[in-house]
Design a protein around this motif. Structure first.
Motif: not given
Length: 210
Positions: A43-44, A30-38, A3-8, A11-22
């Motif tokens: 970015y986040i 989804f690979n949670s390693d992306n979150l650490l990278f971003w 999943i690219s950051y742009l795709e991510f 989908k989620l930018f409108s929420q602003g704040i988001f959880s793993i479940n969301q």
């Protein structure tokens, strides 16, 4: 397929704040390693375990209100923080203060303390929705209206008892006179049905000759 950051973001930018479940609602594998990278890319930001936000949202002055609403639900901004928002008091407020129907709780996020004061469900009223805008996107946060912010403050902080104590709140007299709906205040007092609150409001009106 990764999943690219742009795709991510799409989908989620409108929420602003988001959880793993969301995240997993939109991206089940989804690979949670992306979150650490971003996070490393800036970015986040990690807010608390399992909760993140897009960096752009932190650059808006009302971000702490949106964050407070999302950290612990249901809740709305109140007390001194709401009074400052409306210009009813002049002091700078360091901590975020909210009302909740859950147990009293405190969190520290991004160096700011978020306090939640527990109230009975029947007193969980008197809040409004306000807009905040990020990159042309509008989000809403919940905050007490002016009258309820005053009552919440007086309800939770027992040390405001005497005329002298109440004078130390340092209300903006012009705002009290012009911005407070005293009929609404009386209605709210009736819903609380607490003599001590009625007395405190009478003293405030006496102090400020209202």
């Amino acid at each position: 397929m990764p999943i690219s950051y742009l795709e991510f973001r799409e989908k989620l930018f409108s929420q602003g704040i988001f959880s793993i479940n969301q995240i997993h609602i939109y991206f089940p594998d989804f690979n949670s390693d992306n979150l650490l990278f971003w996070q490393k890319k800036g970015y986040i930001l990690l807010l608390r375990k399992g909760w993140y936000c897009f960096k752009e949202f932190t650059q808006v002055s009302e971000f702490s209100f949106l964050l407070a609403n999302n950290l612990y639900t249901p809740s709305y901004i109140s007390h001194q923080e709401a009074l400052l928002f409306y210009g009813l008091i002049p002091e700078h407020i360091v901590d975020s203060t909210s009302i909740t129907t859950k147990k009293t709780e405190t969190f520290t996020v991004l160096g700011k303390v978020y306090k939640y004061y527990s109230i009975h469900r029947k007193f969980f009223f008197g809040y409004v929705l306000k807009d905040m805008t990020v990159n042309g996107l509008t989000r809403k946060f919940m905050i007490a209206d002016k009258e309820k912010a005053i009552l919440d403050l007086l309800y939770f902080f027992d040390f405001y008892k005497t005329e002298r104590d109440l004078a130390e709140i340092n209300f903006n007299e012009s705002a009290l006179e012009n911005d407070i709906d005293w009929e609404k205040m009386d209605d709210y007092l009736g819903r609380f049905n607490k003599k001590i609150l009625e007395k405190k409001i009478r003293l405030i009106r006496k102090i400020h000759q209202l």
